[in-house]
Design an enzyme around this catalytic site. Structure first.
Site, mmCIF file in Angstrom:
data_model
loop_
_atom_site.group_PDB
_atom_site.id
_atom_site.type_symbol
_atom_site.label_atom_id
_atom_site.label_comp_id
_atom_site.label_asym_id
_atom_site.label_seq_id
_atom_site.Cartn_x
_atom_site.Cartn_y
_atom_site.Cartn_z
ATOM 1 C CG LEU A 25 60.450 33.844 57.054
ATOM 2 C CD1 LEU A 25 60.714 32.560 57.001
ATOM 3 C CD2 LEU A 25 60.386 34.517 55.599
ATOM 4 C CE LYS A 51 54.571 36.780 64.466
ATOM 5 N NZ LYS A 51 53.008 36.894 64.943
ATOM 6 C CG HIS A 111 65.197 23.027 51.768
ATOM 7 N ND1 HIS A 111 65.513 24.343 51.490
ATOM 8 C CD2 HIS A 111 64.186 22.922 52.601
ATOM 9 C CE1 HIS A 111 64.350 25.079 52.138
ATOM 10 N NE2 HIS A 111 63.606 24.148 52.987
ATOM 11 C CE LYS A 133 56.228 18.406 57.209
ATOM 12 N NZ LYS A 133 56.944 19.072 58.370
HETATM 13 N N1 LIG Z 1 57.279 30.541 58.251
HETATM 14 C C1 LIG Z 1 58.540 29.636 57.792
HETATM 15 O O1 LIG Z 1 59.109 29.243 58.855
HETATM 16 C C2 LIG Z 1 58.804 29.627 56.545
HETATM 17 C C3 LIG Z 1 59.892 28.868 56.183
HETATM 18 C C4 LIG Z 1 60.339 28.895 54.825
HETATM 19 C C5 LIG Z 1 59.654 29.570 53.896
HETATM 20 N N2 LIG Z 1 58.528 30.476 54.326
HETATM 21 C C6 LIG Z 1 58.049 31.245 53.081
HETATM 22 O O2 LIG Z 1 57.984 32.738 53.770
HETATM 23 C C7 LIG Z 1 56.937 33.430 53.305
HETATM 24 C C8 LIG Z 1 56.307 33.925 54.612
HETATM 25 O O3 LIG Z 1 55.768 32.949 55.558
HETATM 26 P P1 LIG Z 1 55.010 33.141 56.679
HETATM 27 O O4 LIG Z 1 54.947 31.853 57.468
HETATM 28 O O5 LIG Z 1 55.440 34.364 57.414
HETATM 29 O O6 LIG Z 1 53.659 33.308 56.047
HETATM 30 P P2 LIG Z 1 52.221 33.848 56.995
HETATM 31 O O7 LIG Z 1 52.594 34.150 58.389
HETATM 32 O O8 LIG Z 1 51.253 33.257 56.227
HETATM 33 O O9 LIG Z 1 52.311 35.601 56.063
HETATM 34 C C9 LIG Z 1 53.026 36.308 56.411
HETATM 35 C C10 LIG Z 1 52.127 37.769 56.526
HETATM 36 O O10 LIG Z 1 51.647 38.158 55.252
HETATM 37 C C11 LIG Z 1 50.677 38.692 55.332
HETATM 38 N N3 LIG Z 1 49.467 38.150 54.389
HETATM 39 C C12 LIG Z 1 48.802 36.792 54.675
HETATM 40 N N4 LIG Z 1 48.035 36.604 53.504
HETATM 41 C C13 LIG Z 1 48.105 37.934 52.771
HETATM 42 C C14 LIG Z 1 47.468 38.147 51.529
HETATM 43 N N5 LIG Z 1 46.493 37.514 50.834
HETATM 44 N N6 LIG Z 1 47.693 39.415 50.876
HETATM 45 C C15 LIG Z 1 48.635 40.349 51.648
HETATM 46 N N7 LIG Z 1 49.225 40.078 52.680
HETATM 47 C C16 LIG Z 1 49.015 38.730 53.321
HETATM 48 C C17 LIG Z 1 50.004 38.653 56.743
HETATM 49 O O11 LIG Z 1 50.128 39.965 57.278
HETATM 50 P P3 LIG Z 1 48.925 40.946 57.356
HETATM 51 O O12 LIG Z 1 47.655 40.096 57.553
HETATM 52 O O13 LIG Z 1 49.348 41.877 58.609
HETATM 53 O O14 LIG Z 1 49.080 41.774 56.196
HETATM 54 C C18 LIG Z 1 50.777 37.636 57.491
HETATM 55 O O15 LIG Z 1 51.272 37.931 58.697
HETATM 56 C C19 LIG Z 1 56.099 32.432 52.576
HETATM 57 O O16 LIG Z 1 56.223 32.386 51.117
HETATM 58 C C20 LIG Z 1 56.641 31.038 53.073
HETATM 59 O O17 LIG Z 1 56.186 30.125 52.285
HETATM 60 C C21 LIG Z 1 58.088 30.639 55.477
#
Ligand SMILES: NC(=O)c1ccc[n+]([C@@H]2O[C@H](COP(=O)([O-])OP(=O)(O)OC[C@H]3O[C@@H](n4cnc5c(N)ncnc54)[C@H](OP(=O)(O)O)[C@@H]3O)[C@@H](O)[C@H]2O)c1
Length: 462
Positions: free
Chosen positions: A16, A18, A235, A327
């Site tokens: 998210l 990035k 949404h 989907k």
């Molecule tokens: N991606 C999307 O498009 C999207 C869309 C809507 C909502 N969201 C929400 O936005 C949030 C982030 O999404 P994301 O897709 O970026 O998630 P992600 O890539 O799974 O996690 C983001 C970062 O959090 C850290 N992390 C993961 N597990 C962890 C843990 N157990 N303890 C501490 N740090 C941890 C990791 O960084 P490190 O390992 O470097 O600490 C990871 O790079 C979530 O709540 C997701 O549901 C995402």
């Protein structure tokens, strides 16, 4: 330092941050809307500032600045970005941030899995280095806000023991989309819709969210949530609320939030009789949902749902509100279709027009588009009638770029404008609509979703 803004992005190594958060910040920067700011990424992964900037630079795009000056904008933007690494406890935050000078405005953007929210917020609350800004800092949270009513209440109970509701900004990025925000303008800044906006003139309202994609690498997340929790409970129910709220006296966070809460409280709870759920199977080229890596073998998670909701108030008595989301369908589109009642015919040749009522279509994506289906006289003798569209394509009507939804919402956070964020009470009201249905369908007695072939036209399947 007076007026200086610092945005901390926690989980900065993640998808998210990035793909969405930093590109949205770059959009604001290149539009001249981000001044006197420092952007600090934080996550557990070790990275130098330079490595972090290299990662970010791959995701920045130049929508707002001409090609030749884009590199300069990017370099200037990346120079504002720094990175620290550590865990989510007060000592780690102190270690990482004690060296930073105090600034007036502090925003913490939680681009983290929800399981980490409470420890991250606890750490911010407990860190000595943030003691000076405890009462003024803002916290941005991403959905999902819980996976049920009880879990969202638990999450809120924990978070609210550290900070007050005014400090939380719950992002539902659909509320940052131009066409979703425009629903309020369309309804309340034009004289002709509001008098017709009720059960006397409206036959039904449909909200569609369709996607041709499969899981797109999100199996781990999606299989735990399913389509209702992924897009309908948040949404699409927010869109339904904006379409159906009572007129507000003037635009303010309290007015919008109160109107949405009142509306959501009057939506009848979803039952089995009012819903169809489906799960896609393979079509020979794309594997079925159950064959996707990361999906559990006997998963009952729906990839499709059609829910018929009823609003129990005077305005909407008897008008069905149907939300369809899926989907692996044959098109990618998000739109609202308001179908009006049919007129009493005075012309002989009304067949074509009578078969389909007047419709107002608000297409949110991919192409922002609003059109009104009308009945029109075919040029020539007599009164032969046909259906036509009054058409408004944003790409033809505006020279301006459509801002990215995340950029719009982050700008609102900076300004402290909460009109387009999800208040805690409306969040819980929206969980209440789906909670019993979800609990029943996720239980061992819950039925298996109906199978549909990947790429199907949902009208043919259900
Ligand atoms: N991606 C999307 O498009 C999207 C869309 C809507 C909502 N969201 C929400 O936005 C949030 C982030 O999404 P994301 O897709 O970026 O998630 P992600 O890539 O799974 O996690 C983001 C970062 O959090 C850290 N992390 C993961 N597990 C962890 C843990 N157990 N303890 C501490 N740090 C941890 C990791 O960084 P490190 O390992 O470097 O600490 C990871 O790079 C979530 O709540 C997701 O549901 C995402």
């Amino acid at each position: 330092m007076k007026d200086k803004l610092r945005i901390y992005v926690f989980g900065a190594s993640g998808d998210l941050a990035k793909r969405k958060t930093f590109p949205a910040l770059f959009e604001l920067f290149s539009r001249g809307l981000l001044n006197d700011v420092e952007l600090v990424g934080y996550a557990r992964t070790e990275m130098s500032d330079e490595e972090f900037r290299d990662v970010l630079s791959e995701f920045l795009t130049c929508r707002y600045v001409p090609g030749e000056s884009c590199q300069t904008y990017m370099d200037d933007f990346l120079a504002l970005c720094t990175y620290e690494h550590g865990m989510y406890d007060a000592d780690s935050l102190d270690k990482a941030f004690s060296k930073y000078e105090h600034v007036e405005n502090n925003i913490f953007y939680m681009a983290l899995p929800p399981v980490v929210y409470v420890s991250a917020v606890d750490a911010i609350h407990g860190a000595e280095c943030f003691e000076y800004c405890q009462s003024s800092l803002k916290l941005v949270l991403e959905k999902p806000f819980g996976h049920s009513l009880a879990s969202s209440e638990d999450l809120q109970d924990s978070l609210s023991s550290y900070f007050v509701e005014e400090q939380f900004y719950r992002i539902d990025h659909y509320l940052g989309k131009e066409l979703v925000q425009n629903i309020l303008v369309l309804r309340f800044a034009n004289i002709f819709f509001e008098p017709l906006w009720n059960s006397e003139y409206i036959e039904r309202v449909d909200i569609f969210w369709k996607e041709t994609l499969s899981l797109h690498g999100r199996a781990g997340y999606f299989d735990k949530y399913g389509i209702i929790k992924d897009v309908i409970q948040n949404h699409l129910i927010q869109i339904l609320a904006l379409i159906s709220i009572e007129r507000i006296a003037e635009l303010s966070t309290d007015n919008v939030s109160c109107a949405k809460l009142k509306l959501l409280d009057s939506v009848k709870k979803l039952t089995k009789n009012n819903a169809v759920v489906g799960q896609y199977i393979g079509n020979g080229q794309v594997p079925g949902y159950l064959e996707e890596p990361g999906v559990s073998e006997k998963s009952k998670t729906p990839t499709y749902a059609r829910v018929n909701l009823e609003i129990e108030n005077e305005r909407w008595k008897g008008v069905p509100f149907t939300i369809t989301a899926g989907k692996g369908l044959d098109e990618t589109v998000t739109k609202v279709v308001v179908s009006f009642k049919r007129v009493k015919p005075i012309f002989k040749d009304m067949c074509e027009c009578q078969s389909v009522p007047n419709k107002l279509v608000i297409q949110i994506q991919p192409e922002p588009h609003i059109y009104l289906g009308i009945c029109n006289k075919v040029p020539g003798e007599g009164f032969k009638l046909s259906k036509k569209r009054l058409n408004f394509l944003y790409s033809e009507g505006y020279n301006e770029q459509i801002p990215d939804a995340y950029a719009s919402l982050i700008l609102d956070v900076i300004k402290g404008d909460k009109n387009m964020f999800v208040g805690i009470e409306e969040l819980q009201a929206s969980w209440r609509i789906f909670d019993d249905f979800l609990a029943e369908s996720e239980s061992n007695d819950g039925d298996m979703p109906v199978a549909y072939t990947f790429g199907a036209n949902e009208k043919e399947v259900f």
